[in-house]
Every structure is written in C-alpha cells, then in structure tokens.
Scaffold this active site. Structure first.
Site, PDB file in Angstrom:
ATOM      1  N   ASP A  49      97.555  59.523 -12.568  1.00 56.33           N
ATOM      2  CA  ASP A  49      96.889  60.278 -13.645  1.00 56.33           C
ATOM      3  C   ASP A  49      96.344  59.315 -14.672  1.00 56.33           C
ATOM      4  O   ASP A  49      96.995  58.998 -15.633  1.00 56.33           O
ATOM      5  CB  ASP A  49      97.886  61.255 -14.273  1.00 56.33           C
ATOM      6  CG  ASP A  49      97.220  62.208 -15.242  1.00 56.33           C
ATOM      7  OD1 ASP A  49      95.988  62.306 -15.231  1.00 56.33           O
ATOM      8  OD2 ASP A  49      97.947  62.851 -16.022  1.00 56.33           O
TER       9      ASP A  49
ATOM     10  N   ASP B 223      91.235  64.435 -10.364  1.00 58.58           N
ATOM     11  CA  ASP B 223      92.262  64.317 -11.403  1.00 58.58           C
ATOM     12  C   ASP B 223      93.512  65.112 -11.024  1.00 58.58           C
ATOM     13  O   ASP B 223      94.102  65.794 -11.852  1.00 58.58           O
ATOM     14  CB  ASP B 223      91.711  64.760 -12.768  1.00 58.58           C
ATOM     15  CG  ASP B 223      92.711  64.521 -13.888  1.00 58.58           C
ATOM     16  OD1 ASP B 223      93.617  63.687 -13.697  1.00 58.58           O
ATOM     17  OD2 ASP B 223      92.590  65.169 -14.948  1.00 58.58           O
TER      18      ASP B 223
ATOM     19  N   GLU C 262      90.510  62.277 -21.846  1.00 64.27           N
ATOM     20  CA  GLU C 262      90.840  63.569 -21.255  1.00 64.27           C
ATOM     21  C   GLU C 262      92.176  64.084 -21.769  1.00 64.27           C
ATOM     22  O   GLU C 262      92.344  65.267 -22.023  1.00 64.27           O
ATOM     23  CB  GLU C 262      90.888  63.459 -19.709  1.00 64.27           C
ATOM     24  CG  GLU C 262      91.016  64.803 -18.982  1.00 64.27           C
ATOM     25  CD  GLU C 262      92.455  65.229 -18.685  1.00 64.27           C
ATOM     26  OE1 GLU C 262      92.637  66.333 -18.166  1.00 64.27           O
ATOM     27  OE2 GLU C 262      93.390  64.471 -18.987  1.00 64.27           O
ATOM     28  N   GLU C 263      93.133  63.168 -21.926  1.00 62.48           N
ATOM     29  CA  GLU C 263      94.516  63.599 -22.164  1.00 62.48           C
ATOM     30  C   GLU C 263      94.726  64.291 -23.503  1.00 62.48           C
ATOM     31  O   GLU C 263      95.522  65.222 -23.598  1.00 62.48           O
ATOM     32  CB  GLU C 263      95.481  62.411 -22.053  1.00 62.48           C
ATOM     33  CG  GLU C 263      95.598  61.823 -20.645  1.00 62.48           C
ATOM     34  CD  GLU C 263      96.258  62.771 -19.646  1.00 62.48           C
ATOM     35  OE1 GLU C 263      96.563  63.919 -19.991  1.00 62.48           O
ATOM     36  OE2 GLU C 263      96.458  62.349 -18.489  1.00 62.48           O
TER      37      GLU C 263
ATOM     38  N   HIS D 162     102.625  62.140 -16.391  1.00 64.37           N
ATOM     39  CA  HIS D 162     102.914  61.909 -17.817  1.00 64.37           C
ATOM     40  C   HIS D 162     104.282  61.274 -18.058  1.00 64.37           C
ATOM     41  O   HIS D 162     104.847  61.428 -19.141  1.00 64.37           O
ATOM     42  CB  HIS D 162     102.812  63.221 -18.619  1.00 64.37           C
ATOM     43  CG  HIS D 162     101.460  63.830 -18.625  1.00 64.37           C
ATOM     44  ND1 HIS D 162     101.148  64.971 -19.357  1.00 64.37           N
ATOM     45  CD2 HIS D 162     100.299  63.474 -18.007  1.00 64.37           C
ATOM     46  CE1 HIS D 162      99.876  65.289 -19.166  1.00 64.37           C
ATOM     47  NE2 HIS D 162      99.341  64.399 -18.340  1.00 64.37           N
TER      48      HIS D 162
ATOM     49  N   HIS E 181      89.332  60.260 -15.303  1.00 69.30           N
ATOM     50  CA  HIS E 181      89.445  59.824 -16.707  1.00 69.30           C
ATOM     51  C   HIS E 181      90.173  58.492 -16.819  1.00 69.30           C
ATOM     52  O   HIS E 181      91.168  58.242 -16.154  1.00 69.30           O
ATOM     53  CB  HIS E 181      90.065  60.893 -17.598  1.00 69.30           C
ATOM     54  CG  HIS E 181      91.467  61.291 -17.269  1.00 69.30           C
ATOM     55  ND1 HIS E 181      92.557  60.599 -17.750  1.00 69.30           N
ATOM     56  CD2 HIS E 181      91.962  62.306 -16.527  1.00 69.30           C
ATOM     57  CE1 HIS E 181      93.671  61.195 -17.306  1.00 69.30           C
ATOM     58  NE2 HIS E 181      93.349  62.227 -16.564  1.00 69.30           N
TER      59      HIS E 181
END
Lengths: 463, 463
Positions: A297, A359, A331-332, A430, A285
């Site tokens: 990520d 991912d 995606e997130e 994140h 993503h």
C-alpha cells in the site's frame, strides 16, 4: 507433492466465447500473441520487483509532507526518465503534514486486575496529540453509542470494537463494514463528551500490529485523540472491561498537524501513435503511512504502473492512444493528488478515455473492476476476458476504480480498479508489517503484465 | 488505500449460465444456500488452521518410516475420532525408510578461485550416501549430456542445471519441465561413469534453500549420490565453472535406506444417508519431506480433507453418498499408501464415485481440475462453477487429480484435483521453509469450504 503438477491443466473456463463486437478473429489472434509478448517480457525481464525494493528499502515510509515523500517524488521522476518515456513531469500539489511524534503509549490501570499487558496501539492519522487518563466504554455500533446515557460516556474513552465480518469472502467488504469506526469515531465520541476514541484495528487477523489510517474531525466538535488498538489488545481490553468495568486507560500521544507543504504528483507519458489526444491513465499512490515501507500500500501500484508502460515499449507495442503512468501524492490522508490531477486535466481540456488504478496490493492477479456510467462500457471490457483467462486475470465485472482516479469520473468512460487476491492484504494494511519481503516477485510482475495488457487493448480499441 | 474497497464489486463473471441439466432452479437455490452455510461455518468456526498448527508444530517433519510419521498417524486417527465420524480406521502399508543422516556437506576447491562460498545443498530423497571429490560438468539437457565425450563425464559430477521456465504462468508446469533432472539425473550420470549427480533446486525463486524430493535408481546401473543445490549455489557454481573448469567438488553425505517398516493410511468415514454404497474420497498425504514441517506439502491437504467432512456435519448437510477422508501415507517417496488404498477398495468390491485430492498447497482457492475418461464428466462438474463463483473457486476444467488418488483411476468416474493459487508454492516445496507460518488462516479455510461444497454436490447429484 510428486506428480501433482506434471499435467498442466488447460482450463476451459466456461467463459462466454469471444464474441468479437469490435474485433475480428484475426484481431483476437494478434491480440493473443501480443499479450503473450507482454507477459514474457514481464516474467523474464520484469523490473517492478527491483524498483519496489529500491522504493521500500532505500526510501521506506513516505507520508505526505515528509522528507521521504519528496525523495519518493524524485525517485519516481528519475525512474521514468531512465526508461525513456516521452515526457516525465511533476504536478504541484499542496498536502497536509501530520507527524506521529515521539510519544505514543498507553497503559491500563486496574487495582482489580493488577499487572496488565502491553497495549499495542498507534495514533490514527490526523489525530491531535494529548494526555488523558479515563475510564473506557465499549461499543460495537453507532446505535449502541446513541443509547448510552451521557453519564456513561462523558469524560471517558469510547472504545469502538466492532470486528470485521469474517463471513465475507472479500476482506475489502469486511473493511468497508468496519472502517466507519476509524473515520468518525473521534467525532461521535467527542459529541458525547468523551475524552478520546479507541478503535479496533481494521483486520481479520489476530495479532499485535496496530493499524493506522485516516480519521476525520468536525470543526463544530472538540478534537479528541484517536488511536487504533491491535486486535489482540482490543480483545484483551474487551475482556478486561468485563472483569473490571472501572479500569482506567492512560493514553499519551505527541502527534500533531504541521503547516501544509508543497509536494507533487509524478507523471510519465508515452504519446499515442494514432490518437495522441486520447489519454489512458494508469496509477497508484506514492505516499504511504508512516509505520512501514508502504510495500503493498501502495508501492506495488506505483511500480506496476511504471512497469505497464515499460512493458508496452519493451514488447514493441507502442500504444495508439497516449498512456500516462501517474504516481499520485496524498491518497492516504487527503487525496489532494488525485483531485489536482483531475482539475488540471479539465482545465487543460484534455480528453481522457479511461483510468486504471492498482491500490489493493500486489498479490496474484484476478481481474478488473469497472466503474462506468453505461453497463455497455463494462460489457465492452468484459469481452476481453478470454484474452486474459490464460493468465488468470479474467474476472472482469462492475466494480470500483480507485481513490486517486475517482475525481476523474466525469472525464472518462470508465474508472478501472486492478483486482488481485486480497486475503492477506488487511494483515499488512497500514501496519509496520507492510514491508518489501511480503511481496512476491512473480505475483507482482504478473499484475503489471495484466495492467499492460488491458492498456494495450484500451489503447487499440477504445471504449 | 482508503476507499478502495468500500464498494464490494459484485462480479458478473461472464460464466455460462447455470444450465441445469440435472438440477432444477429450486435445487440451484437450495444448493446456493447450503454452500453458503458451509462457507459460513468454515470462516467463523473453521478448525483446519488449528489442526494444522498441531500437526506442524508438535509433530513436524514426518517422512515415511520415521517416528514422526507414526505420531502423525495417531494424530490423524484421534482428530477424526474426536469429530465423531461414523468410522475411523487404519490401513496397513509397508513403506520405505530413508534417512538423511548427520553428514551432508559440500565444498568447492579451486586454487584459481581461492576461498569459495558455502554450498547450500541437501541429499535427494532415496540417494545413497558417499564421499567423493571430483570435477564437475554442467548440462542443461539430456541431449547435451549425450553429446559429451566420455572423458568429460567419467569420474566427475554431472551438474544438471536446467532452470524453471519462468515464462510459464503455472509454476507447476515449470516444475514439470525441470523435475526429470531430479528423477533420473543419478541414473543418466552413472550410465556415463559419473561419480554423482548435482541437481539445481526445483524453484523459480533465487535463494539459499536446497529442495529435496524423490529420485530413482536403475538396478542395472551403479548407484551414485544425488544432491540438490539451492538456486543461488547452482548459479554460483555455473559461474565458477566458467572461471575454473577444473575446480573440484567435494561431497560428503551419510544418508541411507533402512529396512522397510509398517505404517498406515488413516481413513475417516461418514456413511451416506441414501446411497451408502457409493463412496467419494477426499484426501491429502500425511507423510512429508524431512527438512521442515510439511505445512503446504501436504499438511494443508490433510487438514482440509478432515475439515471437509466436519463442515458437512456442522452445516447439517449429512451427505447422501458415503464420504471418506483419507490421509495417505508415503506419497513423497513411493505412493505405497495410494496404491494400497486402491487395492483394498478393489478387493473389497467397493464402488467409488470420485476422488478429490488437495496436494498443491493451502493457498487461495481457484477451482478444480477434473481427470475423467469422458469429457461429459468434466462438463458435469463444470456446470457447478456458478455455484462456486461467489467464492472464487469457479475455475473448473480438465486437469490432474493427484498422486495418491491416481491408482483409483479405473474405479472412479473422476479424479479431481483441488487447485489454488500456486505462485508461492515452489518457493517452499520440499524445503526447510515449508512451515506453518507460511499458511494463511482464511486461505486455508476457504479451500476446505470449497472442497466440502464440491463433495456436497457430488454426493447429492452423482456424476
């Protein structure tokens, strides 16, 4: 270390012998040579590390709806066009647009404790903003929350402080056992009249990085602010509450959700030489959380997917089936890109064989997890393990595909997740620490080569 | 990454089924439960990470003969005494004492090139000091050197610039293919009348860290200074030589070898409950190069070896055979500790079953390499792979034990090397970057647990 490595162990891995169901011994030999070509190309002339540097350091964080997300779309399109793929195109996707805003701070006030340390905190993605000053009640389970009398919850912050279960070998399993607090903490807190949700960051590490990530609201329940505390701040708050149960938590956040905007998936395609109508997807993503560069990520998944196609071409292994690299948007916080891709594929009557997603970070490869309706399909992928064993990518078994490719489930024989060593992943996930310097060149290139090798086999033999 | 890990794949690894030769199904069940206990203890209450922090940050670099090496001996002894091992003792070892000295610099002088960049360089361990200003001739093989006419070598520096072979999957194999330049570069250069040897650093990374490491002299050949250049400096020098083959390299180094000094191996022992006369050794080396903290090389091996014994005791699994943690002195530049341990064992008529070494870094475990005279011995260790597969430590096969345990070869059934993911190892190896912050807590603790599990099995079943 002096001589430790002078003997390069050739490992007899104890794997089941290559009982070729579909392949002859000659095939296995050819495949072995071709896979070696793919790895040679990746290790000597790999481009994914340089591509990742550009994505991370010239564009950086690229949350859906942000100008950087649009720059990333253009970067993805241009990168694949330059590589001479047969077709590169965009798929329109309407995405949510949440912004963190300038204000994001918290302070604990307690006469008993006096001066209190800095609280390292960030809004969870999707949270409403707001200012509140209130007491705090700590819980570690939904049960614990349910049993609290209303008076102990109403008008307070609920502090969800269940840690990762460190006994679990896979950090991803520990994440799975804790992330419900982030997802529905705000809903369950608000149902009981709380003014906000404070959630322990999703990691085993003990540090000062707050971890953002998606959270949900329920339209029937008031929307209250939700924030993540670094594990150090969470541990401190838990201790502080023991010393002063009446302390007050002051939170100020200016995050908000803006109107939805138009964005895109980026698709690059190589037409199959023998069965162009059968499609294999490989993707990651393109969007990333707003705190850092989205390196592991999921910048790594994007550059590995592009690289997988490049490796096939550069190794002279133009695939027999059509292969598509897809850089999914959103995606997130919505999975709109993954949903849109599957919708368009179905509407166009396309025939998808399998979809692969990377991912879980760009660390040293381990193998693949296969999500398939038929156990025989998993077994079919597993029989290729000996071809991947020389590269330590032989751990193949039932597993999870990926969020972006999930909506394709009813159109493919298998969803396949790329698995790599994940011990460091949730230290970065994140957070502001998910930056390019955390990615290792050879680890990343080995991953792309493993994905290309699997695509080579899928495209040659089908499933 | 949102849902990627919510399903924790339980991998069917395609391993050969646990065909218990020596073990019954009930044994396998008990073993599985006991190994889980070891991992629980390591992941919840592991002490090796904290021990490593102390070793690296309060003592630091500890080359044989240095005051820090002696502090490390005391630290090792006290650490094992506090853990309540049955016996903790020192073994006297006479070690070489080489010191880097204050001066260590180089500069390239070229009228044609004008101002030249900083050369990142360090003396190789054991090198003589000296000052020299001379031309440079670059070679990539011994053959190339042999074919050069004397006039092109005499009075010059020989620059050994063969890089790692990046195609190799195991960085250790690439190291094995390049490290001969470091070992005998000075000898071969001096034989041809050169004034010194400049050696490309032993790594695939492209950076500014020079990598030190052991080099040799031949008493029949003049001793000339030998230094390592960072890969960036080596690449620059190679280009510079193309632009100006007559450039001059000015080297100044004040390193020297002092008289040998007394030092020690540190041994901690748990007596076996059933066969105390049969000994299993687990070890790493306590000395480290002088440029950094010796974290991955080999602080991790030392703390994992101590931890392996602690884990057995803390899990209630007191071993049936005697187990010794040995912190060997002087692996880096002499292997005097390993040699001494084997000599004393033989002289005392001790019966050693096996020796395990961790000296390839403290990264995520992969398995074990077994060095044994009998293939059946390797197979015997391999049959335990399914017990280690849930922890990703199942890659067991023929391999190399380790430098320190090497001299025990004729006294044991197997030398066993702990293998872990090594992609990052040679970025750090023998450089100023080998510091505590490069070690990951869970990766390290998982390694100690894997070693403890293997010891548990060896001590229960023998070989």
């Amino acid at each position: 270390m002096l001589h430790r490595f002078l003997v390069a162990g050739s490992f007899a891995l104890g794997l089941t012998s290559f009982s070729a169901q579909a392949q002859t011994t000659a095939d296995a030999k050819t495949d072995s040579v071709n896979i070696r070509k793919i790895y040679d190309e990746a290790l000597l002339h790999g481009q994914s590390y340089d591509n990742l540097r550009t994505l991370c350091t010239t564009i950086g964080a690229r949350l859906s709806g942000s100008p950087q997300a649009e720059q990333a779309v253009q970067w993805g399109k241009q990168t694949m066009e330059k590589l001479g793929f047969d077709r590169v195109y965009l798929q329109e996707v309407i995405v949510p647009h949440w912004v963190r805003g300038a204000k994001e701070k918290a302070e604990v006030k307690s006469k008993k404790l006096g001066k209190t340390p800095k609280i390292n905190l960030c809004a969870l993605g999707g949270s409403v903003g707001g200012n509140a000053k209130a007491g705090v009640v700590e819980v570690r389970s939904w049960d614990e929350l349910a049993k609290l009398p209303d008076a102990q919850v109403k008008g307070k912050f609920v502090f969800f402080n269940r840690p990762f279960d460190d006994k679990l070998i896979e950090p991803g399993a520990a994440y799975g056992g804790a992330v419900d607090q982030r997802g529905r903490g705000a809903i369950e807190a608000a149902k009981r009249g709380a003014v906000g949700a404070l959630v322990r960051s999703m990691t085993s590490a003990h540090d000062d990085f707050p971890h953002t990530g998606a959270m949900r609201y329920d339209e029937k329940v008031p929307k209250v602010p939700a924030a993540a505390l670094s594990t150090n701040s969470a541990d401190w708050l838990s201790q502080a509450l023991k010393a002063d149960p009446n302390l007050e938590f002051e939170l100020e956040m200016s995050c908000q959700t803006l109107p939805e905007v138009k964005s895109y998936n980026v698709v690059g395609e190589i037409k199959g030489t023998k069965r162009p109508d059968e499609i294999i997807v490989v993707g990651g993503h393109l969007d990333s959380w707003d705190l850092a560069q989205g390196a592991h990520d999921d910048g790594t998944g994007c550059v590995q997917s592009i690289e997988a196609l490049r490796l096939l071409l550069a190794s002279g292994l133009r695939p027999e089936r059509t292969v598509r690299a897809v850089l999914f948007m959103n995606e997130e916080n919505g999975n709109r890109g993954g949903t849109k891709y599957a919708e368009l594929a179905k509407a166009a009557g396309e025939k998808h064989l399998a979809a692969i997603e990377s991912d879980g970070g760009g660390f040293t490869p381990r193998g693949f997890g296969v999500e398939a309706a038929q156990p025989a399909t998993v077994a079919r992928v597993q029989q290729w393990a000996p071809l991947l064993a020389p590269y330590h990518a032989q751990e193949i078994g039932p597993g999870h595909g990926g969020t972006d490719i999930g909506p394709l489930k009813d159109q493919v024989k298998a969803l396949i997740g790329y698995d790599c060593d994940s011990q460091r992943y949730f230290d970065l996930h994140h957070t502001a620490a998910d930056t390019f310097d955390k990615v290792h060149r050879r680890e990343l290139e080995l991953g792309g080569a493993g994905m290309a090798s699997l695509i080579y086999l899928l495209s040659k033999y089908g499933l």
